[in-house]
Motif scaffolding. Structure first.
Motif, PDB file in Angstrom:
ATOM      1  N   ILE A 103       0.856  -1.184   0.000  1.00 37.51           N
ATOM      2  CA  ILE A 103       0.000   0.000   0.000  1.00 37.51           C
ATOM      3  C   ILE A 103       0.890   1.231   0.000  1.00 37.51           C
ATOM      4  O   ILE A 103       1.678   1.441   0.935  1.00 37.51           O
ATOM      5  N   CYS A 109      -5.368   6.073   0.275  1.00 36.39           N
ATOM      6  CA  CYS A 109      -4.747   4.821   0.715  1.00 36.39           C
ATOM      7  C   CYS A 109      -4.634   4.766   2.235  1.00 36.39           C
ATOM      8  O   CYS A 109      -4.724   3.689   2.839  1.00 36.39           O
ATOM      9  N   PHE A 172      -1.807  -1.507  -3.972  1.00 36.84           N
ATOM     10  CA  PHE A 172      -2.769  -0.398  -3.949  1.00 36.84           C
ATOM     11  C   PHE A 172      -2.012   0.919  -3.870  1.00 36.84           C
ATOM     12  O   PHE A 172      -1.124   1.080  -3.018  1.00 36.84           O
TER      13      PHE A 172
END
Length: 263
Positions: A103, A109, A172
C-alpha cells in the motif's frame, strides 16, 4: 539499421506521448524485441528516457492540461472526504484475509489502510503516516520500507537500494493525475518507489477520486496497460469512464454517502 538510428526513432515516438510500449517501438523500429529491450536499457542508463513496465517513458511531461499542484498530506485529508471513504471501502472489499499487500502513500490509501488494520494481513508500506497509524491501531503484520524520511511526500526512500524482499498479490496506490496517457505524479521519489514496487506485485489497483482526471502532474508513472483496476467515485464523467474501459482497465465506481448515513 544502426543503433543510433534506432535510438533516434525511439525518441521520436515520445515526442507526442509520455509512454511507448515495446509493441509501439516495434512498429517503427526494424529490430527484434530483444534488441529493442537492450536499446531501452541503454537509453535508460543514459538518462534519455525512463524504463517503465513494458516500454519507455519521457523523463518529464509537458501538456496543455490544467496543472494540479501537489498538496501536503494533511491538506489532502480534508478534500473529497466522503468520496475517499467510499473508495477505501470498495478497495477493502477486494482484500481477502491472509493476503499480502503493498500500500503506497496518499490520503485515500491511508483511509483504506485503516480499514485493514485489524485484519489478518501482511502489509508493506513506505508511508510514514500510514505506518504510524497501523502501529497504533492495528494488529496486522506490518513491513516498512527502509531509508531516509522525506517529509514532503511522507515516504521512506533509500537511494540505490534493491527492491524489498516482499511479494504481494495486490499493490494499492493513489494517483496525483489520470489522463489519456496513464497515471502521473508530482514528486519524483514517488515515481521511483512505485517503479520499484511494481516488480513485487501481481495486480495493480489505483485509488483515485474523480477530481484527479484531466489535471496535469509532471512525472509519468505507468500506462494503462499496467493498471488492472481503478476505483473512483460516482462523479467520474462518461468520457473518462470510457477512456479507462477502452484501455482495458476494470473500473469500480464507489458511491459516496452523506456522513449522516454512515454508521
Amino acid at each position: 539499421m544502426t543503433e543510433a538510428e534506432r535510438h533516434r526513432l525511439m525518441l521520436n515516438v515520445l515526442k507526442d506521448r509520455p509512454f511507448a510500449s515495446v509493441r509501439d517501438l516495434l512498429a517503427v523500429v526494424e529490430a527484434s524485441p530483444a534488441t529493442i529491450r537492450r536499446d531501452i536499457n541503454k537509453l535508460h542508463a543514459a538518462g534519455t528516457v525512463r524504463k517503465v513496465f513494458g516500454g519507455i517513458a519521457t523523463t518529464e511531461l509537458g501538456s496543455g492540461l490544467e496543472p494540479l499542484a501537489a498538496r501536503p498530506f494533511e491538506e489532502n485529508q480534508m478534500l473529497q472526504v466522503a468520496e475517499k471513504k467510499a473508495i477505501a471501502e470498495a478497495a477493502a472489499a477486494l482484500v481477502r484475509d491472509g493476503d499480502s499487500l503493498i500500500i503506497h502513500g496518499g490520503s485515500t490509501c491511508y483511509l483504506f489502510a485503516l480499514l485493514l488494520a485489524q485484519r489478518n494481513l501482511r502489509i508493506f508500506t513506505n508511508s510514514m503516516p500510514m505506518a504510524a497509524a497501523l502501529w497504533q491501531k492495528g494488529s496486522c503484520h506490518l513491513t516498512l520500507g527502509g531509508g531516509d524520511l522525506y517529509r514532503e511526500p511522507g515516504i521512506l526512500h533509500a537511494s540505490g537500494a534493491p527492491p524489498p524482499e516482499f511479494y504481494a498479490s495486490k499493490f494499492f496506490l493513489g494517483a496525483q493525475s489520470i489522463t489519456h496517457a496513464g497515471m502521473f505524479e508530482s514528486h519524483p521519489l514517488i515515481v521511483r518507489e512505485t517503479e520499484m514496487l511494481l516488480t513485487r506485485a501481481d495486480e495493480v489497483i489505483i485509488l483515485a477520486d474523480s477530481r484527479k482526471f484531466g489535471f496535469r502532474a509532471r512525472y509519468p508513472v505507468m500506462p494503462f496497460s499496467r493498471i488492472d483496476t481503478l476505483i473512483t467515485d460516482d462523479r467520474i464523467t462518461e468520457a473518462n469512464h470510457k477512456m479507462l474501459t477502452d484501455a482495458g482497465v476494470r473500473v469500480i465506481i464507489a458511491k459516496a454517502r452523506p456522513e449522516t448515513e454512515r454508521g
